[in-house]
Design a protein around this motif. Structure first.
Motif, PDB file in Angstrom:
ATOM      1  N   MET A   7       0.849  -1.166   0.000  1.00 16.74           N
ATOM      2  CA  MET A   7       0.000   0.000   0.000  1.00 16.74           C
ATOM      3  C   MET A   7       0.898   1.234   0.000  1.00 16.74           C
ATOM      4  O   MET A   7       1.809   1.342   0.796  1.00 16.74           O
ATOM      5  N   ARG A   8       0.608   2.123  -0.931  1.00 12.96           N
ATOM      6  CA  ARG A   8       1.403   3.340  -1.045  1.00 12.96           C
ATOM      7  C   ARG A   8       0.474   4.547  -1.075  1.00 12.96           C
ATOM      8  O   ARG A   8      -0.597   4.489  -1.653  1.00 12.96           O
ATOM      9  N   PHE A  15      -5.269   3.772   7.608  1.00 12.53           N
ATOM     10  CA  PHE A  15      -4.807   2.673   6.763  1.00 12.53           C
ATOM     11  C   PHE A  15      -4.749   1.405   7.606  1.00 12.53           C
ATOM     12  O   PHE A  15      -4.684   1.459   8.829  1.00 12.53           O
ATOM     13  N   ILE A  49      -3.081  -2.770   6.939  1.00 12.30           N
ATOM     14  CA  ILE A  49      -2.585  -3.854   6.084  1.00 12.30           C
ATOM     15  C   ILE A  49      -2.225  -5.041   6.972  1.00 12.30           C
ATOM     16  O   ILE A  49      -2.029  -4.896   8.177  1.00 12.30           O
ATOM     17  N   ASP A  90       5.509   4.288   1.390  1.00  6.92           N
ATOM     18  CA  ASP A  90       5.276   2.856   1.224  1.00  6.92           C
ATOM     19  C   ASP A  90       5.001   2.224   2.591  1.00  6.92           C
ATOM     20  O   ASP A  90       5.922   1.944   3.356  1.00  6.92           O
ATOM     21  N   GLU A 127       3.806  -0.762   3.284  1.00  3.46           N
ATOM     22  CA  GLU A 127       4.305  -2.139   3.363  1.00  3.46           C
ATOM     23  C   GLU A 127       5.791  -2.168   3.714  1.00  3.46           C
ATOM     24  O   GLU A 127       6.240  -3.033   4.463  1.00  3.46           O
TER      25      GLU A 127
END
Length: 117
Positions: free
Chosen positions: A1-2, A15, A17, A94, A96
């Motif tokens: 995910m960016r 966000f 993840i 970034d 991730e």
């Protein structure tokens, strides 16, 4: 995910993840020129190897993280907080990469299997 730096406002953007069994969630916002702030939590679990016995075990994660992120090279006028800033050079944050970096840091630490885990 960016996230693209220029699309992040002063209103926090959430966000979340997941990587394997680790969950990374938080919020990010624009702090000042070229500088952004991120608060997040890593939960879940990670598989480790005990450095004493060589046995694999699962460690529960419960880490609170706070980052300052810079769009490009960070140059502090004070010069004393540069180590707290993560620099990105392609115009994107970034998420991730941040999670993977934290997991790598955990894997590189010295680990002993705790009987409570």
């Amino acid at each position: 995910m960016r996230f693209e730096f220029r699309k992040i406002s002063q209103k926090p953007k959430a966000f979340a993840i997941t990587h394997e069994n680790a969950h990374f969630e938080g919020k990010i916002w624009h702090k000042e020129e070229r500088l952004y702030e991120l608060e997040a939590h890593i939960g879940g679990s990670i598989e480790l190897i005990c450095d004493r016995s060589g046995e694999e075990y699962t460690k529960q994660l419960d880490e609170h993280l706070h980052y300052l992120l810079c769009d490009g090279l960070y140059e502090s006028e004070l010069g004393n907080d540069a180590l707290e800033v993560v620099e990105f050079f392609d115009g994107f944050i970034d998420i991730e990469f941040l999670l993977q970096s934290e997991l790598e840091s955990i894997w590189l630490e010295y680990h002993t299997k705790d009987e409570k885990e």
